[in-house]
Design a protein around this motif. Sequence first.
Motif, PDB file in Angstrom:
ATOM      1  N   LYS A  94      -0.086  13.384  -3.825  1.00 32.95           N
ATOM      2  CA  LYS A  94      -0.323  12.172  -4.618  1.00 32.95           C
ATOM      3  C   LYS A  94       0.956  11.366  -4.824  1.00 32.95           C
ATOM      4  N   GLY A  95       2.066  11.873  -4.315  1.00 31.90           N
ATOM      5  CA  GLY A  95       3.329  11.155  -4.501  1.00 31.90           C
ATOM      6  C   GLY A  95       3.919  11.352  -5.878  1.00 31.90           C
ATOM      7  N   GLU A  96       3.458  12.380  -6.579  1.00 37.33           N
ATOM      8  CA  GLU A  96       3.957  12.614  -7.935  1.00 37.33           C
ATOM      9  C   GLU A  96       5.079  13.642  -7.980  1.00 37.33           C
ATOM     10  N   MET A  97       5.306  14.328  -6.859  1.00 36.54           N
ATOM     11  CA  MET A  97       6.316  15.385  -6.855  1.00 36.54           C
ATOM     12  C   MET A  97       7.158  15.268  -5.602  1.00 36.54           C
ATOM     13  N   LEU A  98       8.445  15.550  -5.723  1.00 36.91           N
ATOM     14  CA  LEU A  98       9.333  15.538  -4.561  1.00 36.91           C
ATOM     15  C   LEU A  98       8.794  16.509  -3.511  1.00 36.91           C
TER      16      LEU A  98
ATOM     17  N   ASP B 113       2.644   1.899  -3.360  1.00 38.47           N
ATOM     18  CA  ASP B 113       1.680   2.399  -4.324  1.00 38.47           C
ATOM     19  C   ASP B 113       1.385   3.871  -4.063  1.00 38.47           C
ATOM     20  N   ARG B 114       1.242   4.180  -2.775  1.00 43.13           N
ATOM     21  CA  ARG B 114       0.909   5.539  -2.382  1.00 43.13           C
ATOM     22  C   ARG B 114       2.012   6.517  -2.784  1.00 43.13           C
ATOM     23  N   LYS B 115       3.262   6.064  -2.721  1.00 41.13           N
ATOM     24  CA  LYS B 115       4.388   6.975  -2.907  1.00 41.13           C
ATOM     25  C   LYS B 115       4.558   7.458  -4.343  1.00 41.13           C
ATOM     26  N   GLY B 116       4.218   6.622  -5.298  1.00 39.86           N
ATOM     27  CA  GLY B 116       4.268   7.059  -6.685  1.00 39.86           C
ATOM     28  C   GLY B 116       5.668   7.359  -7.180  1.00 39.86           C
ATOM     29  N   SER B 117       5.752   8.207  -8.211  1.00 41.51           N
ATOM     30  CA  SER B 117       7.029   8.412  -8.898  1.00 41.51           C
ATOM     31  C   SER B 117       8.000   9.279  -8.107  1.00 41.51           C
ATOM     32  N   ALA B 118       7.517  10.034  -7.128  1.00 40.97           N
ATOM     33  CA  ALA B 118       8.406  10.929  -6.381  1.00 40.97           C
ATOM     34  C   ALA B 118       9.465  10.150  -5.613  1.00 40.97           C
ATOM     35  N   SER B 119       9.082   8.980  -5.088  1.00 38.24           N
ATOM     36  CA  SER B 119      10.060   8.198  -4.322  1.00 38.24           C
ATOM     37  C   SER B 119      11.166   7.687  -5.237  1.00 38.24           C
TER      38      SER B 119
ATOM     39  N   VAL C 282      13.865  16.375 -10.748  1.00 37.74           N
ATOM     40  CA  VAL C 282      15.208  15.771 -10.660  1.00 37.74           C
ATOM     41  C   VAL C 282      16.333  16.624 -11.241  1.00 37.74           C
TER      42      VAL C 282
ATOM     43  N   ALA D 170      12.193   9.291  -7.893  1.00 38.15           N
ATOM     44  CA  ALA D 170      13.012  10.478  -8.138  1.00 38.15           C
ATOM     45  C   ALA D 170      14.004  10.684  -6.995  1.00 38.15           C
TER      46      ALA D 170
ATOM     47  N   ARG E 240      -6.992  10.739  -4.645  1.00 35.75           N
ATOM     48  CA  ARG E 240      -5.701  10.245  -5.082  1.00 35.75           C
ATOM     49  C   ARG E 240      -5.757   9.447  -6.385  1.00 35.75           C
ATOM     50  N   ARG E 241      -6.765   8.639  -6.491  1.00 36.91           N
ATOM     51  CA  ARG E 241      -6.799   7.693  -7.614  1.00 36.91           C
ATOM     52  C   ARG E 241      -7.396   8.304  -8.883  1.00 36.91           C
TER      53      ARG E 241
ATOM     54  N   PHE F 237       0.833  -1.199   0.000  1.00 38.82           N
ATOM     55  CA  PHE F 237       0.000   0.000   0.000  1.00 38.82           C
ATOM     56  C   PHE F 237       0.865   1.245   0.000  1.00 38.82           C
TER      57      PHE F 237
ATOM     58  N   ASP G 227      11.898  15.739   0.969  1.00 39.29           N
ATOM     59  CA  ASP G 227      12.753  15.022   0.010  1.00 39.29           C
ATOM     60  C   ASP G 227      13.903  15.919  -0.435  1.00 39.29           C
TER      61      ASP G 227
END
Lengths: 88, 270
Positions: free
Chosen positions: B189-193, A10-16, B146, A18, B268-269, A7, B197
Amino acid sequence: MSWLNLFKADRKGSASLAKERLQVVVAHRRSNRGDHPAYFPKLQKDLLRVLRKYVEVSDDAVQMDIERDGDLEVLELNITLPEQQARN
Amino acid sequence: MARIIVVTSGKGGVGKTTTAASFAAGLARAGHKTVVIDFDVGLRNLDLIMGCERRVVYDFVNVISKEANLKQALIRDKRVENLYILAASQTRDKDALTDDGVARVLEDLSADFDYIVCDSPAGIERGALMAMHFADEALIVTNPEVSSVRDSDRVLGMLEARTKRAANDEDPVKQHLVLTRYASSRVGKGEMLSVEDVTDILAIPLLGVIPESEAVLNASNAGSPVILEQDSSAGLAYDDMVARFLGEDRPMRFLEDKKGLFGRMFGRRV
Protein backbone atom coordinates in the motif's frame (compact mmCIF):
# COMPACT_ATOMS: atom_id res chain seq x y z
CA MET A 1 4.06 12.95 -17.32
CA SER A 2 0.84 14.41 -15.95
CA TRP A 3 -1.79 11.83 -15.00
CA LEU A 4 0.65 8.93 -14.83
CA ASN A 5 2.82 10.68 -12.26
CA LEU A 6 -0.14 11.77 -10.22
CA PHE A 7 -1.27 8.19 -10.04
CA LYS A 8 2.23 7.05 -9.09
CA ALA A 9 2.64 9.63 -6.35
CA ASP A 10 -0.70 8.68 -4.87
CA ARG A 11 0.15 5.01 -5.04
CA LYS A 12 3.45 5.47 -3.21
CA GLY A 13 2.00 6.89 -0.02
CA SER A 14 4.02 7.82 3.04
CA ALA A 15 6.83 5.30 2.48
CA SER A 16 8.33 7.36 -0.33
CA LEU A 17 8.40 10.37 1.96
CA ALA A 18 10.19 8.26 4.59
CA LYS A 19 12.76 7.17 2.03
CA GLU A 20 13.45 10.70 0.83
CA ARG A 21 13.92 11.98 4.37
CA LEU A 22 16.18 9.08 5.30
CA GLN A 23 18.31 9.52 2.21
CA VAL A 24 19.06 13.08 3.29
CA VAL A 25 20.10 12.24 6.87
CA VAL A 26 22.01 9.09 5.92
CA ALA A 27 23.75 10.65 2.91
CA HIS A 28 25.12 13.33 5.21
CA ARG A 29 26.98 10.82 7.36
CA ARG A 30 28.02 8.73 4.36
CA SER A 31 29.56 11.78 2.70
CA ASN A 32 31.94 11.92 5.64
CA ARG A 33 33.38 8.49 5.01
CA GLY A 34 34.08 6.00 2.30
CA ASP A 35 35.66 8.53 -0.04
CA HIS A 36 38.47 9.37 2.34
CA PRO A 37 41.90 9.37 0.73
CA ALA A 38 43.82 6.12 1.17
CA TYR A 39 46.48 7.80 3.31
CA PHE A 40 43.93 8.76 5.99
CA PRO A 41 44.43 5.86 8.43
CA LYS A 42 48.22 6.09 8.20
CA LEU A 43 48.23 9.86 8.66
CA GLN A 44 45.94 9.41 11.64
CA LYS A 45 48.34 6.92 13.22
CA ASP A 46 51.39 9.11 12.54
CA LEU A 47 49.66 12.11 14.07
CA LEU A 48 48.80 10.05 17.14
CA ARG A 49 52.42 8.96 17.47
CA VAL A 50 53.74 12.51 17.25
CA LEU A 51 51.09 13.74 19.65
CA ARG A 52 52.04 11.09 22.18
CA LYS A 53 55.58 12.43 22.39
CA TYR A 54 54.02 15.32 24.29
CA VAL A 55 50.66 14.26 25.73
CA GLU A 56 48.89 11.06 26.68
CA VAL A 57 45.87 10.79 24.41
CA SER A 58 43.37 8.05 23.68
CA ASP A 59 43.17 6.14 20.39
CA ASP A 60 40.24 8.18 19.15
CA ALA A 61 41.77 11.55 20.02
CA VAL A 62 42.48 12.42 16.39
CA GLN A 63 39.41 12.87 14.20
CA MET A 64 39.90 13.76 10.56
CA ASP A 65 37.60 14.71 7.76
CA ILE A 66 37.77 15.97 4.22
CA GLU A 67 35.33 18.72 3.32
CA ARG A 68 34.80 19.23 -0.39
CA ASP A 69 33.32 22.32 -1.97
CA GLY A 70 33.77 22.42 -5.71
CA ASP A 71 37.51 22.35 -6.40
CA LEU A 72 38.34 23.21 -2.84
CA GLU A 73 39.35 20.44 -0.43
CA VAL A 74 39.77 21.16 3.24
CA LEU A 75 41.35 18.73 5.68
CA GLU A 76 39.59 19.11 8.97
CA LEU A 77 41.58 17.95 11.98
CA ASN A 78 40.09 17.67 15.43
CA ILE A 79 42.35 16.68 18.32
CA THR A 80 40.86 16.07 21.72
CA LEU A 81 43.26 16.56 24.61
CA PRO A 82 42.67 14.90 27.97
CA GLU A 83 41.30 17.38 30.49
CA GLN A 84 44.17 17.63 32.97
CA GLN A 85 46.71 17.85 30.15
CA ALA A 86 44.83 20.66 28.48
CA ARG A 87 45.24 22.85 31.54
CA ASN A 88 49.06 22.67 31.48
CA MET B 1 38.84 -20.44 16.54
CA ALA B 2 35.23 -19.35 16.88
CA ARG B 3 33.64 -16.79 14.61
CA ILE B 4 32.21 -13.89 16.64
CA ILE B 5 28.94 -12.34 15.43
CA VAL B 6 27.30 -9.32 17.05
CA VAL B 7 23.55 -8.78 16.76
CA THR B 8 23.09 -5.03 16.96
CA SER B 9 20.76 -2.21 15.89
CA GLY B 10 21.15 1.02 17.83
CA LYS B 11 17.41 1.31 18.36
CA GLY B 12 15.67 -0.76 21.01
CA GLY B 13 12.70 -3.04 20.47
CA VAL B 14 13.46 -3.94 16.87
CA GLY B 15 14.07 -7.63 17.53
CA LYS B 16 17.74 -7.95 18.47
CA THR B 17 17.24 -10.55 21.18
CA THR B 18 14.62 -12.43 19.15
CA THR B 19 17.08 -12.52 16.25
CA ALA B 20 20.07 -13.47 18.42
CA ALA B 21 18.12 -16.34 20.01
CA SER B 22 16.86 -17.72 16.70
CA PHE B 23 20.16 -17.19 14.91
CA ALA B 24 22.11 -19.02 17.63
CA ALA B 25 19.54 -21.83 17.78
CA GLY B 26 19.69 -22.17 14.00
CA LEU B 27 23.49 -22.37 13.93
CA ALA B 28 23.44 -24.98 16.69
CA ARG B 29 20.75 -27.00 14.97
CA ALA B 30 22.91 -27.03 11.85
CA GLY B 31 25.53 -28.81 13.95
CA HIS B 32 27.75 -25.90 14.98
CA LYS B 33 28.62 -25.55 18.62
CA THR B 34 27.24 -22.12 19.47
CA VAL B 35 27.08 -19.88 22.50
CA VAL B 36 24.86 -16.79 22.71
CA ILE B 37 25.91 -14.07 25.17
CA ASP B 38 23.66 -11.35 26.58
CA PHE B 39 25.65 -8.08 26.75
CA ASP B 40 22.74 -6.09 28.21
CA VAL B 41 24.08 -5.79 31.74
CA GLY B 42 21.35 -4.65 34.13
CA LEU B 43 18.49 -5.44 31.73
CA ARG B 44 18.95 -9.05 30.83
CA ASN B 45 16.29 -10.62 28.66
CA LEU B 46 17.93 -13.26 26.53
CA ASP B 47 17.40 -15.81 29.33
CA LEU B 48 13.64 -15.17 29.16
CA ILE B 49 13.49 -15.42 25.36
CA MET B 50 15.49 -18.66 25.56
CA GLY B 51 13.35 -19.94 28.42
CA CYS B 52 16.21 -20.57 30.83
CA GLU B 53 15.60 -17.74 33.31
CA ARG B 54 15.22 -20.11 36.24
CA ARG B 55 18.47 -21.86 35.48
CA VAL B 56 20.71 -18.78 35.71
CA VAL B 57 23.06 -19.24 38.66
CA TYR B 58 26.17 -17.43 37.44
CA ASP B 59 26.33 -14.83 34.70
CA PHE B 60 28.73 -13.09 32.30
CA VAL B 61 29.90 -10.58 34.94
CA ASN B 62 30.56 -13.36 37.46
CA VAL B 63 32.86 -14.97 34.90
CA ILE B 64 34.63 -11.69 34.13
CA SER B 65 35.22 -11.02 37.82
CA LYS B 66 36.33 -14.64 38.26
CA GLU B 67 33.65 -15.47 40.83
CA ALA B 68 32.67 -18.35 38.59
CA ASN B 69 34.20 -20.19 35.69
CA LEU B 70 32.67 -20.63 32.26
CA LYS B 71 31.66 -24.19 32.97
CA GLN B 72 29.52 -23.01 35.88
CA ALA B 73 27.99 -20.08 34.01
CA LEU B 74 27.18 -21.62 30.63
CA ILE B 75 23.59 -22.83 30.44
CA ARG B 76 23.02 -25.76 28.13
CA ASP B 77 19.86 -25.45 26.04
CA LYS B 78 17.39 -28.26 26.67
CA ARG B 79 15.88 -28.33 23.18
CA VAL B 80 18.80 -27.82 20.82
CA GLU B 81 22.03 -29.73 21.07
CA ASN B 82 25.27 -27.71 20.77
CA LEU B 83 23.54 -24.55 22.08
CA TYR B 84 24.67 -22.68 25.20
CA ILE B 85 23.59 -19.43 26.82
CA LEU B 86 25.63 -16.99 28.88
CA ALA B 87 23.24 -14.68 30.73
CA ALA B 88 23.83 -11.02 31.52
CA SER B 89 24.02 -9.84 35.08
CA GLN B 90 20.81 -8.35 36.44
CA THR B 91 22.23 -6.06 39.10
CA ARG B 92 25.80 -4.97 38.50
CA ASP B 93 26.81 -1.66 37.01
CA LYS B 94 27.72 -1.45 33.33
CA ASP B 95 31.41 -0.85 34.02
CA ALA B 96 31.59 -4.50 35.01
CA LEU B 97 32.20 -5.32 31.35
CA THR B 98 35.91 -4.50 31.16
CA ASP B 99 37.79 -4.69 27.85
CA ASP B 100 40.27 -7.19 29.24
CA GLY B 101 37.55 -9.24 30.93
CA VAL B 102 35.39 -9.53 27.82
CA ALA B 103 38.46 -10.29 25.69
CA ARG B 104 39.50 -13.07 28.07
CA VAL B 105 36.04 -14.69 28.18
CA LEU B 106 35.66 -14.56 24.39
CA GLU B 107 39.11 -16.05 23.98
CA ASP B 108 38.29 -18.90 26.36
CA LEU B 109 35.00 -19.57 24.55
CA SER B 110 36.76 -19.37 21.21
CA ALA B 111 38.75 -22.49 21.97
CA ASP B 112 35.59 -24.52 22.50
CA PHE B 113 32.91 -23.09 20.18
CA ASP B 114 32.34 -22.60 16.45
CA TYR B 115 30.20 -19.51 16.81
CA ILE B 116 29.88 -16.86 19.51
CA VAL B 117 26.74 -14.73 19.11
CA CYS B 118 26.82 -11.44 21.04
CA ASP B 119 23.36 -9.98 21.76
CA SER B 120 23.98 -6.24 22.02
CA PRO B 121 22.02 -3.86 24.24
CA ALA B 122 20.24 -0.95 22.54
CA GLY B 123 21.95 2.40 22.31
CA ILE B 124 25.52 3.33 21.46
CA GLU B 125 26.92 3.30 24.97
CA ARG B 126 29.59 1.14 26.50
CA GLY B 127 27.59 -2.11 26.50
CA ALA B 128 26.82 -1.83 22.79
CA LEU B 129 30.42 -0.93 22.00
CA MET B 130 31.70 -3.90 24.01
CA ALA B 131 29.29 -6.24 22.22
CA MET B 132 30.59 -5.20 18.80
CA HIS B 133 34.23 -4.65 19.69
CA PHE B 134 35.54 -8.14 19.03
CA ALA B 135 33.10 -9.04 16.25
CA ASP B 136 34.09 -10.63 12.95
CA GLU B 137 30.61 -10.18 11.52
CA ALA B 138 27.50 -8.17 12.43
CA LEU B 139 23.79 -8.70 11.97
CA ILE B 140 22.20 -5.25 11.84
CA VAL B 141 18.58 -5.71 12.87
CA THR B 142 16.38 -3.03 11.34
CA ASN B 143 12.65 -2.34 11.18
CA PRO B 144 11.27 -0.68 8.01
CA GLU B 145 10.74 2.54 9.90
CA VAL B 146 12.64 5.86 9.82
CA SER B 147 14.18 5.95 13.30
CA SER B 148 15.34 2.34 13.12
CA VAL B 149 16.96 2.82 9.71
CA ARG B 150 18.76 5.95 10.81
CA ASP B 151 20.02 4.28 14.00
CA SER B 152 21.23 1.30 11.98
CA ASP B 153 23.21 3.67 9.83
CA ARG B 154 24.83 5.13 12.96
CA VAL B 155 25.74 1.64 14.10
CA LEU B 156 27.27 0.85 10.70
CA GLY B 157 29.52 3.86 11.17
CA MET B 158 30.58 2.57 14.58
CA LEU B 159 31.29 -0.90 13.23
CA GLU B 160 33.59 0.70 10.69
CA ALA B 161 35.43 2.90 13.17
CA ARG B 162 35.20 1.64 16.73
CA THR B 163 35.83 -2.11 16.60
CA LYS B 164 38.98 -4.12 17.19
CA ARG B 165 39.18 -4.91 13.48
CA ALA B 166 39.08 -1.20 12.67
CA ALA B 167 41.72 -0.40 15.29
CA ASN B 168 44.06 -3.12 14.02
CA ASP B 169 43.60 -2.23 10.33
CA GLU B 170 42.23 -5.71 9.66
CA ASP B 171 39.48 -6.58 7.18
CA PRO B 172 36.34 -4.71 8.25
CA VAL B 173 33.53 -6.35 10.23
CA LYS B 174 31.32 -8.15 7.71
CA GLN B 175 27.86 -6.56 7.75
CA HIS B 176 24.52 -8.28 7.20
CA LEU B 177 21.12 -6.60 7.14
CA VAL B 178 18.24 -8.37 8.87
CA LEU B 179 14.94 -6.61 8.20
CA THR B 180 12.38 -7.52 10.86
CA ARG B 181 8.67 -6.87 11.45
CA TYR B 182 8.15 -6.61 7.71
CA ALA B 183 4.50 -6.20 6.73
CA SER B 184 4.23 -6.89 3.01
CA SER B 185 0.61 -5.74 2.90
CA ARG B 186 1.56 -2.29 4.16
CA VAL B 187 4.55 -2.18 1.80
CA GLY B 188 2.11 -2.97 -1.03
CA LYS B 189 0.00 0.00 0.00
CA GLY B 190 3.04 2.27 0.07
CA GLU B 191 2.74 2.74 3.81
CA MET B 192 5.98 1.00 4.76
CA LEU B 193 9.54 1.17 3.49
CA SER B 194 10.20 -1.79 1.20
CA VAL B 195 13.18 -4.14 1.26
CA GLU B 196 14.61 -2.23 -1.71
CA ASP B 197 14.12 1.12 0.03
CA VAL B 198 16.05 -0.01 3.09
CA THR B 199 18.84 -1.74 1.16
CA ASP B 200 19.15 1.37 -1.06
CA ILE B 201 19.64 3.56 1.98
CA LEU B 202 21.88 1.35 4.11
CA ALA B 203 23.76 -0.21 1.17
CA ILE B 204 24.73 -3.43 2.93
CA PRO B 205 23.95 -7.01 1.87
CA LEU B 206 20.57 -8.38 2.92
CA LEU B 207 20.71 -11.61 4.93
CA GLY B 208 17.05 -12.03 5.75
CA VAL B 209 13.60 -10.48 5.92
CA ILE B 210 11.47 -11.56 8.86
CA PRO B 211 7.75 -10.95 8.38
CA GLU B 212 5.62 -9.44 11.13
CA SER B 213 4.18 -12.52 12.78
CA GLU B 214 2.10 -13.42 15.80
CA ALA B 215 4.41 -16.37 16.30
CA VAL B 216 7.19 -14.06 17.61
CA LEU B 217 5.18 -12.93 20.64
CA ASN B 218 3.84 -16.44 21.20
CA ALA B 219 7.36 -17.87 21.13
CA SER B 220 8.70 -15.27 23.55
CA ASN B 221 5.74 -15.88 25.87
CA ALA B 222 6.73 -19.53 25.91
CA GLY B 223 10.47 -18.87 26.15
CA SER B 224 11.38 -20.64 22.95
CA PRO B 225 13.32 -19.22 19.97
CA VAL B 226 10.82 -18.59 17.18
CA ILE B 227 13.02 -20.43 14.67
CA LEU B 228 11.82 -23.63 16.33
CA GLU B 229 8.25 -22.79 15.24
CA GLN B 230 8.56 -24.27 11.78
CA ASP B 231 4.90 -23.75 10.96
CA SER B 232 5.24 -19.98 11.28
CA SER B 233 6.43 -17.54 8.63
CA ALA B 234 8.86 -15.87 11.05
CA GLY B 235 10.34 -19.23 12.03
CA LEU B 236 10.83 -20.24 8.41
CA ALA B 237 12.31 -16.83 7.55
CA TYR B 238 14.86 -17.21 10.37
CA ASP B 239 15.64 -20.71 9.13
CA ASP B 240 16.34 -19.28 5.66
CA MET B 241 18.46 -16.54 7.20
CA VAL B 242 20.69 -19.01 9.04
CA ALA B 243 21.03 -21.18 5.92
CA ARG B 244 22.10 -18.13 3.89
CA PHE B 245 24.60 -17.19 6.58
CA LEU B 246 26.07 -20.67 6.28
CA GLY B 247 26.46 -20.23 2.54
CA GLU B 248 23.28 -21.77 1.17
CA ASP B 249 21.47 -19.94 -1.62
CA ARG B 250 17.84 -19.51 -0.64
CA PRO B 251 15.35 -17.11 -2.24
CA MET B 252 13.71 -14.48 -0.04
CA ARG B 253 10.20 -15.46 1.02
CA PHE B 254 7.24 -13.59 2.48
CA LEU B 255 8.01 -10.40 0.55
CA GLU B 256 4.81 -10.50 -1.45
CA ASP B 257 1.45 -9.48 -0.21
CA LYS B 258 -0.65 -12.63 0.17
CA LYS B 259 -3.43 -10.93 -1.74
CA GLY B 260 -3.22 -11.37 -5.50
CA LEU B 261 -3.08 -8.62 -8.05
CA PHE B 262 -6.84 -8.27 -7.87
CA GLY B 263 -6.77 -7.83 -4.11
CA ARG B 264 -3.98 -5.32 -4.34
CA MET B 265 -5.73 -3.23 -6.94
CA PHE B 266 -8.95 -3.01 -5.06
CA GLY B 267 -7.77 -3.42 -1.49
CA ARG B 268 -5.49 -0.43 -1.61
CA ARG B 269 -8.06 2.24 -1.00
CA VAL B 270 -9.80 0.51 1.85
